[in-house]
Motif scaffolding. Structure first.
Motif, PDB file in Angstrom:
ATOM      1  N   ALA A 148       3.764   1.564  -1.306  1.00  0.00           N
ATOM      2  CA  ALA A 148       4.499   1.701  -2.519  1.00  0.00           C
ATOM      3  C   ALA A 148       3.502   1.994  -3.657  1.00  0.00           C
ATOM      4  O   ALA A 148       3.524   1.201  -4.949  1.00  0.00           O
ATOM      5  CB  ALA A 148       5.071   0.206  -2.829  1.00  0.00           C
ATOM      6  N   ASP A 149       2.605   2.856  -3.437  1.00  0.00           N
ATOM      7  CA  ASP A 149       1.779   3.151  -4.288  1.00  0.00           C
ATOM      8  C   ASP A 149       0.734   2.181  -4.820  1.00  0.00           C
ATOM      9  O   ASP A 149       0.185   2.289  -6.018  1.00  0.00           O
ATOM     10  CB  ASP A 149       2.422   3.922  -5.701  1.00  0.00           C
ATOM     11  CG  ASP A 149       1.696   4.827  -6.449  1.00  0.00           C
ATOM     12  OD1 ASP A 149       0.854   5.656  -6.061  1.00  0.00           O
ATOM     13  OD2 ASP A 149       1.697   5.141  -7.499  1.00  0.00           O
ATOM     14  N   SER A 150       0.071   1.443  -3.985  1.00  0.00           N
ATOM     15  CA  SER A 150      -1.150   0.466  -4.395  1.00  0.00           C
ATOM     16  C   SER A 150      -2.190   0.617  -3.051  1.00  0.00           C
ATOM     17  O   SER A 150      -2.150  -0.194  -2.518  1.00  0.00           O
ATOM     18  CB  SER A 150      -0.525  -0.773  -4.782  1.00  0.00           C
ATOM     19  OG  SER A 150       0.213  -0.929  -5.955  1.00  0.00           O
ATOM     20  N   PRO A 151      -2.786   1.774  -2.879  1.00  0.00           N
ATOM     21  CA  PRO A 151      -3.508   1.763  -1.750  1.00  0.00           C
ATOM     22  C   PRO A 151      -4.575   0.832  -1.561  1.00  0.00           C
ATOM     23  O   PRO A 151      -5.148   0.669  -0.701  1.00  0.00           O
ATOM     24  CB  PRO A 151      -4.006   3.605  -1.872  1.00  0.00           C
ATOM     25  CG  PRO A 151      -3.574   3.625  -3.274  1.00  0.00           C
ATOM     26  CD  PRO A 151      -2.494   2.846  -3.784  1.00  0.00           C
ATOM     27  N   GLN A 191       0.758  -1.308  -0.005  1.00  0.00           N
ATOM     28  CA  GLN A 191      -0.072  -0.082  -0.178  1.00  0.00           C
ATOM     29  C   GLN A 191       0.713   1.094  -0.019  1.00  0.00           C
ATOM     30  O   GLN A 191       0.630   2.153  -0.744  1.00  0.00           O
ATOM     31  CB  GLN A 191      -1.019   0.079   1.130  1.00  0.00           C
ATOM     32  CG  GLN A 191      -1.990  -1.085   1.077  1.00  0.00           C
ATOM     33  CD  GLN A 191      -3.044  -0.949   2.323  1.00  0.00           C
ATOM     34  OE1 GLN A 191      -2.482  -0.717   3.431  1.00  0.00           O
ATOM     35  NE2 GLN A 191      -4.178  -1.530   2.161  1.00  0.00           N
TER      36      GLN A 191
END
Length: 84
Positions: free
Chosen positions: A52-55, A50
């Motif tokens: 790392a830009d994958s919420p 999350q």
């Protein structure tokens, strides 16, 4: 080896004997190897993904991914490598 409050709950029973006792002569050498298993619990992995830009990645996505990739198989190389 894990310690426990009751001998039946432990992986192994260990008795401490006083130096110079009869039992001491029977024991040549005891080697206890400690094993530290690096773990990355699913909650920690989900948090890292999350961040790392994958919420939208969640626990369900994690479960589906490790099943799809057969990630528990050591031959796949997805196991923890001390990145705690």
């Amino acid at each position: 080896m894990r310690t426990a409050g009751k001998p039946g709950a432990a992986n192994a029973a260990v008795s401490i004997v006083p130096s110079g006792s009869a039992e001491t002569g029977e024991i040549g050498k005891i080697i206890m190897k400690g094993a530290y298993k690096a773990r990355s619990p699913p909650e920690k992995i989900v948090g890292k993904v999350q961040a790392a830009d994958s919420p939208n990645f969640n626990m369900h996505g994690h479960t589906m991914l490790w099943k799809e990739l057969d990630a528990k198989n050591p031959a796949k190389g997805y196991r923890c490598q001390g990145d705690n």
